[in-house]
Design a protein around this motif. Sequence first.
Motif, short mmCIF file in Angstrom:
data_model
loop_
_atom_site.label_atom_id
_atom_site.label_comp_id
_atom_site.label_asym_id
_atom_site.label_seq_id
_atom_site.Cartn_x
_atom_site.Cartn_y
_atom_site.Cartn_z
N THR A 94 0.83 -1.20 0.00
CA THR A 94 0.00 0.00 0.00
C THR A 94 0.86 1.25 0.00
OG1 THR A 94 -0.13 0.00 2.42
CG2 THR A 94 -1.88 -1.13 1.24
N VAL A 95 0.31 2.32 -0.52
CA VAL A 95 0.92 3.64 -0.41
C VAL A 95 0.06 4.44 0.55
CG1 VAL A 95 -0.34 4.44 -2.48
CG2 VAL A 95 1.62 5.74 -1.62
N HIS A 96 0.69 5.04 1.53
CA HIS A 96 0.01 5.90 2.48
C HIS A 96 0.22 7.35 2.05
CE1 HIS A 96 -0.66 2.58 5.37
NE2 HIS A 96 0.48 2.12 4.85
N ASP A 152 -1.37 -2.24 -6.34
CA ASP A 152 -1.71 -3.05 -7.50
C ASP A 152 -3.18 -2.94 -7.90
OD1 ASP A 152 0.87 -3.92 -7.77
OD2 ASP A 152 0.58 -5.78 -6.64
N GLU A 153 -3.98 -2.28 -7.08
CA GLU A 153 -5.41 -2.11 -7.40
C GLU A 153 -5.74 -0.67 -7.82
OE1 GLU A 153 -7.61 -3.40 -3.99
OE2 GLU A 153 -6.85 -5.46 -4.09
N MET A 154 -4.70 0.17 -7.91
CA MET A 154 -4.95 1.57 -8.21
C MET A 154 -5.33 1.78 -9.68
SD MET A 154 -1.98 3.55 -6.02
CE MET A 154 -2.45 5.14 -6.73
N THR A 155 -6.26 2.68 -9.89
CA THR A 155 -6.68 3.08 -11.24
C THR A 155 -5.97 4.38 -11.62
OG1 THR A 155 -8.51 4.40 -10.41
CG2 THR A 155 -8.94 2.06 -10.82
N THR A 156 -6.12 4.77 -12.87
CA THR A 156 -5.58 6.07 -13.30
C THR A 156 -6.18 7.19 -12.47
OG1 THR A 156 -5.26 5.28 -15.56
CG2 THR A 156 -5.36 7.66 -15.25
#
Length: 241
Positions: free
Chosen positions: A145-147, A161-165
């Motif tokens: 995760t990115v905080h 890995d689940e992030m969208t544009t």
Amino acid sequence: MSKKYFFPSEPSPAADKPIKNFLPPGYTSAAIVFHPFVRMPLNWKPEKSHTPHMLFPVKEDTLLFGTPVSWEAVRKETGMNSIKELAIGLYMWIGGIYHEKAKPEIYKKLKDVIGISLFPPKEDQLSELVIQSFLEVIRCSGSRTVHFEKITDGSGSLVIDEMTTEDMLYLCEEPISLYDEKEDYIFTCYFDEPYSFIIGKRDIEGLCQNIGWEGIVCDENTTHAWFLEEKELKQFYSKDE
């Protein structure tokens, strides 16, 4: 520890004091990562502009149609003598510098190449052209995760890995700090600065050289006014140079 490092809160980093003096406890290294210029296709027709006072591509257009352009490439195009001179021109463009080195001819050199298809770097926020590489560094550190902490819009975390544009662009809207689960790295930015900062708990010079960013490694004497100082810079270069 506050992740709002370099935000304009007290004590605010002074322009004439070494950047490394303001590192949070446990952090030993820092680097400035230049936000790229962006070149849009000559036939690009914007439906809206990022800024109300001048034509400027919105982030979505930058990602879809834009090509990152390094500071070194723009320096050569303008005929300027150094990256410091280009930085002075950029600050004159932003409107945030009053100094004997801020000469009209420097501003003119930059102005002559901007506005048709070439646009200056974003300030006050992380650049959409480098955010993916910042997230990759965090992911490669072992963090899923990115905080983040935004200056006005609160804090949170996202699974990389689940992030969208849309998620990535959400992190490029205002001054912000990003960090990994172990807090080995912090990526952040500051008002009116056309670049980001990365700080680390260990040496990051090799990382900066290998990832393909462009910028300078901060030594014990590097200040926010690095472009006005006579000392030699320890630069790292983008992969297109």
